[in-house]
Write an enzyme that holds these catalytic residues in place. Structure first.
Site, mmCIF file in Angstrom:
data_model
loop_
_atom_site.group_PDB
_atom_site.id
_atom_site.type_symbol
_atom_site.label_atom_id
_atom_site.label_comp_id
_atom_site.label_asym_id
_atom_site.label_seq_id
_atom_site.Cartn_x
_atom_site.Cartn_y
_atom_site.Cartn_z
ATOM 1 N N SER A 106 0.822 -1.209 0.000
ATOM 2 C CA SER A 106 0.000 0.000 0.000
ATOM 3 C C SER A 106 0.857 1.261 0.000
ATOM 4 O O SER A 106 1.907 1.303 0.638
ATOM 5 C CB SER A 106 -0.878 -0.001 1.256
ATOM 6 O OG SER A 106 -1.474 1.260 1.445
ATOM 7 N N TYR A 129 -1.763 5.815 -4.658
ATOM 8 C CA TYR A 129 -2.727 6.910 -4.583
ATOM 9 C C TYR A 129 -2.070 8.115 -5.247
ATOM 10 O O TYR A 129 -0.882 8.370 -5.022
ATOM 11 C CB TYR A 129 -3.042 7.275 -3.129
ATOM 12 C CG TYR A 129 -4.026 6.352 -2.455
ATOM 13 C CD1 TYR A 129 -5.324 6.234 -2.925
ATOM 14 C CD2 TYR A 129 -3.665 5.606 -1.342
ATOM 15 C CE1 TYR A 129 -6.236 5.392 -2.313
ATOM 16 C CE2 TYR A 129 -4.565 4.757 -0.717
ATOM 17 C CZ TYR A 129 -5.853 4.657 -1.215
ATOM 18 O OH TYR A 129 -6.749 3.820 -0.599
ATOM 19 N N THR A 155 -5.112 2.930 -7.672
ATOM 20 C CA THR A 155 -6.453 2.976 -7.069
ATOM 21 C C THR A 155 -7.225 4.142 -7.659
ATOM 22 O O THR A 155 -6.795 5.292 -7.559
ATOM 23 C CB THR A 155 -6.355 3.107 -5.537
ATOM 24 O OG1 THR A 155 -5.751 1.913 -5.022
ATOM 25 C CG2 THR A 155 -7.722 3.267 -4.898
ATOM 26 N N LYS A 230 -7.212 -0.309 -10.567
ATOM 27 C CA LYS A 230 -7.881 -0.986 -9.451
ATOM 28 C C LYS A 230 -9.123 -0.209 -9.016
ATOM 29 O O LYS A 230 -9.006 0.922 -8.540
ATOM 30 C CB LYS A 230 -6.889 -1.095 -8.285
ATOM 31 C CG LYS A 230 -7.458 -1.745 -7.039
ATOM 32 C CD LYS A 230 -6.378 -1.834 -5.973
ATOM 33 C CE LYS A 230 -6.850 -2.539 -4.735
ATOM 34 N NZ LYS A 230 -7.881 -1.774 -4.007
ATOM 35 N N HIS A 254 -13.155 -1.599 -3.307
ATOM 36 C CA HIS A 254 -12.353 -1.095 -2.184
ATOM 37 C C HIS A 254 -12.767 -1.764 -0.872
ATOM 38 O O HIS A 254 -12.866 -1.125 0.171
ATOM 39 C CB HIS A 254 -12.524 0.428 -2.081
ATOM 40 C CG HIS A 254 -11.327 1.148 -1.541
ATOM 41 N ND1 HIS A 254 -10.566 2.007 -2.300
ATOM 42 C CD2 HIS A 254 -10.749 1.156 -0.323
ATOM 43 C CE1 HIS A 254 -9.586 2.511 -1.555
ATOM 44 N NE2 HIS A 254 -9.680 1.997 -0.358
#
Length: 314
Positions: A106, A129, A155, A230, A254
């Site tokens: 992440s 992100y 994402t 994603k 998510h």
């Protein structure tokens, strides 16, 4: 207590973890309808088993973006893992590597890309992100590439954070001894206390709400790593992902933590697979708890699944 399936970890985690941490990992957005549906949709899919087939030799190995892995089960990106255990992402990286599969780290990990790379060899993807400050993004992508990460999982379903009511009630904030390790040197590693969820305030301040398909193209100009999109749930967005040159799609809601009342990922999978028409691989995350769930996803056209403590945070 002997653990016989993944579901049993939840009760143990609830006993052992501070309420704020457990609620952060376990909860979904708003009414949590999609959270429940992510699981229930799997239970409505039944098998038509064929018999008298020689199954004495089974090969579960597969290839993802050209990388050979031991099984079509990969580790989804999960933020703040050291909130659950002091080893955090280090342990996850070692476990994924030992299992011969891919770990996705992440952006909001409590260990940096360099620290995770230092645990030893392994195929690793980086979940990204996009921050308002694109220099931060470019720097992070370059660091992931230098650290040997093999793909970006972008994402795309979080222009703002979903309304996670447990986090609001708990005034969620990272414990003081932890930071967002990848952003530490950029003065973006700390999350402030807030009269809401500290994470929601952080996202509102830092994450780029203008993110659009042109940014997938922009990412391709700054990295040679393949880009997985994603957060796709529809045929329309599948076509756009193909047009944008995505290397693959992750059908994801998510972990039901963003928009409530979207379909379960297993329910959206077929539509996405049909629209992709084999032009790019389609993966799934969300609600996967058993081997039978993995099998259902594969039977409906997924090339593999990502599993985490329900695809938390990313």
């Amino acid at each position: 207590m002997e653990i016989t399936n993944v579901m049993e970890y939840e009760a143990i985690a609830k006993q052992k973890l501070p309420k704020m941490a457990f609620d952060y990992y376990a909860s979904g957005a708003e009414d949590q309808w999609t959270l429940k549906e992510n699981r229930e949709a799997f239970s409505r899919i039944l098998f038509r088993p064929r018999i008298l087939i020689d199954v004495s030799r089974i090969d579960m190995t597969t290839t993802v973006l050209g990388f050979k892995i031991s099984m079509p089960i990969m580790v989804a990106p999960t933020a703040f893992q050291k909130m659950a255990h002091p080893e955090g992402e280090y342990a996850t990286a070692r476990a994924a590597s030992a299992a011969g599969t891919i770990m996705t780290l992440s952006s909001w990990a409590t260990s940096s890309v360099e620290e995770v790379a230092s645990t030893g060899p392994g195929i690793r993807f980086f979940q990204l992100y996009v921050y308002k400050d694109r220099n931060v993004v470019a720097q992070l992508v370059r660091r992931a590439e230098r650290a040997g990460f093999k793909a970006i999982a972008l994402t795309v379903d979080t222009p703002r954070l979903g309304r996670r009511e447990s986090d609001i009630k708990n005034r969620f904030v990272l414990p003081p001894h932890l930071t967002l390790k990848n952003f530490e040197g950029l003065d973006l590693g700390k999350m402030d206390m807030s009269n809401d969820s500290g994470l929601a305030s952080y996202v509102a301040g830092q994450i780029d709400r203008t993110l659009s398909w042109k940014d997938v193209k922009w990412l391709q100009t700054i990295t040679s790593m393949p880009i997985l999109v994603k957060g796709v749930l529809t045929a329309e967005d599948t076509h756009l992902a193909v047009q944008a040159g995505a290397a693959g799609i992750i059908v994801s809601n998510h972990g039901a933590r963003q928009l409530d009342y979207v379909p379960a990922t297993i329910s959206a999978l077929e539509e996405v697979v049909k629209a992709a028409r084999g032009r790019l691989p389609v993966f799934l995350d969300g609600g996967v708890r058993r081997g039978t769930d993995v099998f259902k996803a594969l039977a409906l056209g997924a090339s593999g699944i990502f599993s985490g403590p329900d695809q938390v945070a990313d």
